[in-house]
Design a protein around this motif. Structure first.
Motif, PDB file in Angstrom:
ATOM      1  N   MET A 108      -0.797 -49.254 -20.870  1.00 28.30           N
ATOM      2  CA  MET A 108      -0.585 -48.127 -19.961  1.00 28.30           C
ATOM      3  C   MET A 108       0.753 -48.280 -19.268  1.00 28.30           C
ATOM      4  N   VAL A 109       1.473 -47.175 -19.162  1.00 24.22           N
ATOM      5  CA  VAL A 109       2.703 -47.138 -18.377  1.00 24.22           C
ATOM      6  C   VAL A 109       2.486 -46.193 -17.205  1.00 24.22           C
ATOM      7  N   MET A 110       2.757 -46.677 -15.999  1.00 25.25           N
ATOM      8  CA  MET A 110       2.723 -45.840 -14.806  1.00 25.25           C
ATOM      9  C   MET A 110       4.161 -45.468 -14.450  1.00 25.25           C
ATOM     10  N   ALA A 111       4.502 -44.212 -14.652  1.00 22.63           N
ATOM     11  CA  ALA A 111       5.832 -43.715 -14.297  1.00 22.63           C
ATOM     12  C   ALA A 111       5.763 -43.232 -12.858  1.00 22.63           C
ATOM     13  N   MET A 112       6.339 -44.006 -11.953  1.00 23.16           N
ATOM     14  CA  MET A 112       6.100 -43.845 -10.525  1.00 23.16           C
ATOM     15  C   MET A 112       7.357 -43.338  -9.830  1.00 23.16           C
ATOM     16  N   GLY A 113       7.306 -42.085  -9.406  1.00 24.82           N
ATOM     17  CA  GLY A 113       8.421 -41.491  -8.693  1.00 24.82           C
ATOM     18  C   GLY A 113       7.902 -40.493  -7.679  1.00 24.82           C
ATOM     19  N   THR A 114       8.460 -39.276  -7.683  1.00 30.93           N
ATOM     20  CA  THR A 114       7.940 -38.242  -6.790  1.00 30.93           C
ATOM     21  C   THR A 114       6.474 -37.965  -7.095  1.00 30.93           C
ATOM     22  N   SER A 115       6.130 -37.997  -8.369  1.00 34.37           N
ATOM     23  CA  SER A 115       4.736 -37.944  -8.806  1.00 34.37           C
ATOM     24  C   SER A 115       4.450 -39.216  -9.594  1.00 34.37           C
ATOM     25  N   LEU A 116       3.225 -39.339 -10.122  1.00 35.62           N
ATOM     26  CA  LEU A 116       2.879 -40.520 -10.908  1.00 35.62           C
ATOM     27  C   LEU A 116       2.169 -40.070 -12.169  1.00 35.62           C
ATOM     28  N   CYS A 117       2.734 -40.446 -13.317  1.00 37.27           N
ATOM     29  CA  CYS A 117       2.096 -40.165 -14.594  1.00 37.27           C
ATOM     30  C   CYS A 117       1.493 -41.452 -15.154  1.00 37.27           C
ATOM     31  N   HIS A 118       0.259 -41.365 -15.621  1.00 40.92           N
ATOM     32  CA  HIS A 118      -0.421 -42.493 -16.252  1.00 40.92           C
ATOM     33  C   HIS A 118      -0.429 -42.220 -17.751  1.00 40.92           C
ATOM     34  N   LEU A 119       0.238 -43.052 -18.508  1.00 41.90           N
ATOM     35  CA  LEU A 119       0.459 -42.825 -19.925  1.00 41.90           C
ATOM     36  C   LEU A 119      -0.165 -43.973 -20.703  1.00 41.90           C
ATOM     37  N   VAL A 120      -1.158 -43.654 -21.511  1.00 40.60           N
ATOM     38  CA  VAL A 120      -1.951 -44.668 -22.184  1.00 40.60           C
ATOM     39  C   VAL A 120      -1.856 -44.478 -23.689  1.00 40.60           C
TER      40      VAL A 120
ATOM     41  N   GLY B 263       9.402 -43.049 -20.440  1.00 36.70           N
ATOM     42  CA  GLY B 263       9.218 -44.364 -19.846  1.00 36.70           C
ATOM     43  C   GLY B 263       8.344 -45.296 -20.666  1.00 36.70           C
ATOM     44  N   VAL B 264       7.601 -44.754 -21.645  1.00 43.02           N
ATOM     45  CA  VAL B 264       6.766 -45.612 -22.492  1.00 43.02           C
ATOM     46  C   VAL B 264       7.638 -46.513 -23.354  1.00 43.02           C
TER      47      VAL B 264
ATOM     48  N   GLU C  46      -5.573 -52.363 -21.222  1.00 44.63           N
ATOM     49  CA  GLU C  46      -5.519 -53.818 -21.306  1.00 44.63           C
ATOM     50  C   GLU C  46      -4.248 -54.412 -20.708  1.00 44.63           C
ATOM     51  N   GLU C  47      -3.205 -53.617 -20.612  1.00 40.18           N
ATOM     52  CA  GLU C  47      -1.927 -54.114 -20.093  1.00 40.18           C
ATOM     53  C   GLU C  47      -1.231 -52.967 -19.388  1.00 40.18           C
ATOM     54  N   ILE C  48      -0.674 -53.248 -18.192  1.00 38.16           N
ATOM     55  CA  ILE C  48      -0.081 -52.194 -17.380  1.00 38.16           C
ATOM     56  C   ILE C  48       1.385 -52.499 -17.107  1.00 38.16           C
ATOM     57  N   PHE C  49       2.223 -51.475 -17.334  1.00 38.75           N
ATOM     58  CA  PHE C  49       3.638 -51.521 -16.980  1.00 38.75           C
ATOM     59  C   PHE C  49       3.889 -50.458 -15.908  1.00 38.75           C
TER      60      PHE C  49
ATOM     61  N   TYR D 146      -1.257 -51.790  -5.359  1.00 40.58           N
ATOM     62  CA  TYR D 146      -1.771 -51.283  -6.641  1.00 40.58           C
ATOM     63  C   TYR D 146      -2.464 -52.397  -7.428  1.00 40.58           C
ATOM     64  N   ALA D 147      -1.877 -53.583  -7.437  1.00 41.73           N
ATOM     65  CA  ALA D 147      -2.511 -54.700  -8.139  1.00 41.73           C
ATOM     66  C   ALA D 147      -3.842 -55.056  -7.482  1.00 41.73           C
ATOM     67  N   ASP D 148      -3.877 -55.079  -6.147  1.00 40.81           N
ATOM     68  CA  ASP D 148      -5.101 -55.444  -5.433  1.00 40.81           C
ATOM     69  C   ASP D 148      -6.193 -54.389  -5.601  1.00 40.81           C
ATOM     70  N   VAL D 149      -5.821 -53.116  -5.523  1.00 39.31           N
ATOM     71  CA  VAL D 149      -6.812 -52.045  -5.633  1.00 39.31           C
ATOM     72  C   VAL D 149      -7.382 -51.944  -7.036  1.00 39.31           C
ATOM     73  N   THR D 150      -6.515 -52.044  -8.047  1.00 32.54           N
ATOM     74  CA  THR D 150      -6.977 -51.894  -9.437  1.00 32.54           C
ATOM     75  C   THR D 150      -7.546 -53.186  -9.998  1.00 32.54           C
ATOM     76  N   GLY D 151      -7.204 -54.315  -9.398  1.00 32.25           N
ATOM     77  CA  GLY D 151      -7.640 -55.600  -9.927  1.00 32.25           C
ATOM     78  C   GLY D 151      -6.943 -55.972 -11.215  1.00 32.25           C
ATOM     79  N   ARG D 152      -5.743 -55.445 -11.436  1.00 34.72           N
ATOM     80  CA  ARG D 152      -5.008 -55.680 -12.684  1.00 34.72           C
ATOM     81  C   ARG D 152      -3.627 -56.255 -12.407  1.00 34.72           C
ATOM     82  N   GLU D 153      -3.131 -57.042 -13.369  1.00 37.25           N
ATOM     83  CA  GLU D 153      -1.729 -57.466 -13.336  1.00 37.25           C
ATOM     84  C   GLU D 153      -0.845 -56.279 -13.693  1.00 37.25           C
ATOM     85  N   ILE D 154       0.303 -56.199 -13.044  1.00 38.98           N
ATOM     86  CA  ILE D 154       1.229 -55.103 -13.294  1.00 38.98           C
ATOM     87  C   ILE D 154       2.611 -55.676 -13.573  1.00 38.98           C
ATOM     88  N   LYS D 155       3.166 -55.327 -14.734  1.00 33.58           N
ATOM     89  CA  LYS D 155       4.523 -55.731 -15.108  1.00 33.58           C
ATOM     90  C   LYS D 155       5.485 -54.604 -14.752  1.00 33.58           C
TER      91      LYS D 155
END
Length: 556
Positions: free
Chosen positions: A289-301, A277-278, A440-443, A459-468
């Motif tokens: 960072m890419v958040m691969a969001m499905g049954t689980s969630l992987c944070h890939l930086v 997904g990166v 610095e940037e989240i997908f 997620y945007a509200d909790v993290t305080g970040r923009e999410i693409k």
């Protein structure tokens, strides 16, 4: 010049998905999915009905081959693409998903003499029955002063290669001896396509302790764990380890006939599904960072440097994009958690109400949860229904909801569960930044961002970040296809490297989820309470572990 296309094959937890993409324009021309006939095997073996133990999760390799036989011809038919126009194939797979094979690469479980032994089957990524082996690895790595574990946040997981293989040795030594190799399922699929077994640096690095400069841990380390493991890496884990984007081989005549493609088509080295997904999201730079969001969630930086990060699941040089360090962290229950609630815990009137208006239970709950203000429900949850992967790395932890009263409604619980996973993600992000790895940037990619707007706004509200949001619905499959384009190379009409291919072939949606200041202020307060619960139950409390111990004892 004739149009050129690539195929990406994404093997997930419940099904395999295939996409065909335009090499120049990217995107998806066609998608087809094949559910696994045997599903996830958690209670009894198919056929014999032999009972499995606690925390087992198996699969049958024939289901993976059915994806190749069914979905690849279908995307060709749907898209109208000629087999001669396909220049490359990429494969991604859940990991660590492993299987024992004989010298010919045949899975042991399909052989009659081993078909009734659970250890002969595929151990799915979420097989957690090797926890005692993982605990011993962690204990010995700490006692012996081994430094390689620092790349994994100081702990290995029961989900990973060595713990799972060691479990086989401890509980089924006949299967261990019969296995010529233990292989990642993604590498096994590439072998079925090319006739050659090569190992991916992605899976070996993140799930089997391999390092680009140092290789595997020393034989002395394995001998101290168990004398029978002294030659593990030279025998059971042997094989060439190739970097991502490399051409693993070419499609054999037999594999080409099975899928309706041309023999000689380039096949890429396999990649872990979330990691695909990166490039599939277009992330190619340090700080993304890419958040691969499905049954689980992987944070890939992605980062230009290698440092120690608490609870990280691994850092591998060239592990996601060539020339950068790729960090992995994660939460093992996200979509699975919401699914559990909808399937097992909501009252019947919710199901009936959703059915009456022709929507899913998820959608019904989302609509009503969206009507609530932040903190209005008075609930707080810990998102550990499948243990904690990052930052605590403890599969014995379990879920918790606090604040329930006789007035609590289903939509309030649903929203609290959504929020709990966002709090878990914020904790992971803070661990990265405290270690000096900037985000610095989240997908976001995967099924959840495409379906649940409330989820993404939280997620945007909790993290305080923009999410693409990645534009494609099958980001991992597109990422696999991008690997296929690089495996083909410029000489066949593909690309010279992953970064170039990703920039050309990946897209993000125009809509961006941005934090709402007044929402974030409330969530900052709730997050402080989340951290208090996180530390009490995760770092110092034994209640969850004792409950699990009592449960296991009573189920013996």
């Amino acid at each position: 010049m004739e149009k050129r296309y690539v195929i990406g094959i994404d093997f997930g937890t419940e099904s395999g998905r295939v996409v065909i993409a335009d090499v120049e324009l990217g995107g998806e021309l066609a998608i087809h999915s094949t559910p696994y006939r045997h599903g996830t095997i958690v209670e009894r073996l198919p056929g014999s009905g032999k009972a499995l133990g606690h925390d087992w999760a198996l699969q049958h390799p024939d289901d993976y081959l059915e994806v190749l036989r069914s979905s690849v011809p279908e995307v060709l038919r749907i898209s109208g693409v000629s087999p001669s126009q396909v220049i490359g194939i990429g494969v991604d797979f859940t990991s660590c998903t492993i299987l024992p094979v004989d010298v010919e690469g045949q899975p042991l479980c399909v052989q009659t003499r081993y078909s009734d032994d659970p250890h002969a089957y595929v151990k799915l990524w979420k097989h957690h029955a090797a926890q005692k082996e993982a605990d011993r690895i962690n204990e010995w790595a700490k006692a012996s002063g081994e430094t390689f574990m620092e790349r994994y946040g100081g702990k290995s997981s029961s989900e990973w290669m060595v713990a799972k293989v060691w479990q086989v040795l401890n509980e089924a030594p006949d299967i261990y001896r019969a296995a010529h190799r233990f292989v990642e399922a993604g590498d096994w699929i590439v072998q079925q396509l090319t006739g050659k077994l090569v190992r991916s640096n992605c899976s070996a690095g993140y799930k089997a302790f391999w390092h680009k400069q140092d290789g595997y841990p020393s034989s002395h380390f394995f001998k101290q764990l168990d004398e029978r493991l002294v030659d593990l890496t030279e025998t059971k884990l042997a094989g060439d380890i190739l970097p991502l984007g490399t051409r693993a081989g070419e499609l054999t005549v037999e594999a080409a006939e099975m899928m309706g493609l041309c023999s000689g088509t380039a096949v890429a080295v396999a990649i872990i599904d979330a990691h695909a997904g990166v490039p599939g999201s277009g992330a190619v730079r340090s700080g993304q960072m890419v958040m691969a969001m499905g049954t689980s969630l992987c944070h890939l930086v992605l980062s230009h440097k290698e440092v120690t990060v608490e609870g990280v699941s691994g850092v591998v040089e060239d592990g996601m994009i060539t020339g950068l360090y790729g960090y992995e962290a994660g939460q093992p229950a996200v979509g699975d958690l919401f699914g559990w609630y909808c399937e097992q815990a909501v009252p019947s009137y919710v199901q009936e109400s959703a059915s009456q208006v022709g929507i899913s239970v998820h959608s019904w709950l989302e609509r009503r949860a969206a009507e609530l203000r932040q903190g209005q429900h008075g609930l707080l949850a810990l998102d550990w229904w499948n243990g904690n992967r990052s930052v605590l790395e403890d599969t014995d932890l379990s879920g918790l909801i606090i604040g329930l009263t006789l007035a609590t409604k289903p939509a309030e619980i649903y929203r609290a569960l959504l929020e709990s996973t966002a709090f878990g993600t914020r904790k992971i992000m803070e661990a990265f930044e405290e270690a000096g790895v900037q985000v610095e940037e989240i997908f976001a990619c995967g099924g959840l961002p495409q379906r649940n707007r409330l989820f993404m706004q939280i997620y945007a509200d909790v993290t305080g970040r923009e999410i693409k949001i990645a534009a494609t619905t099958e980001t991992s499959a597109l990422g696999a296809a991008i690997h296929g384009a690089v495996a083909a190379g410029p000489e066949r009409g593909g690309y010279p490297d992953l970064a170039t291919a990703a920039v050309r072939m990946a897209r993000v949606r125009e809509e961006i989820f941005r934090p709402i200041p007044e929402h974030k202020a409330v969530y900052d307060d709730l997050y402080r309470q989340y951290i208090r619960l996180h530390d009490v139950f995760g770092r110092g409390g034994l209640v969850m572990k004792e409950l699990k111990r009592i449960k296991q004892k009573q189920n013996e």
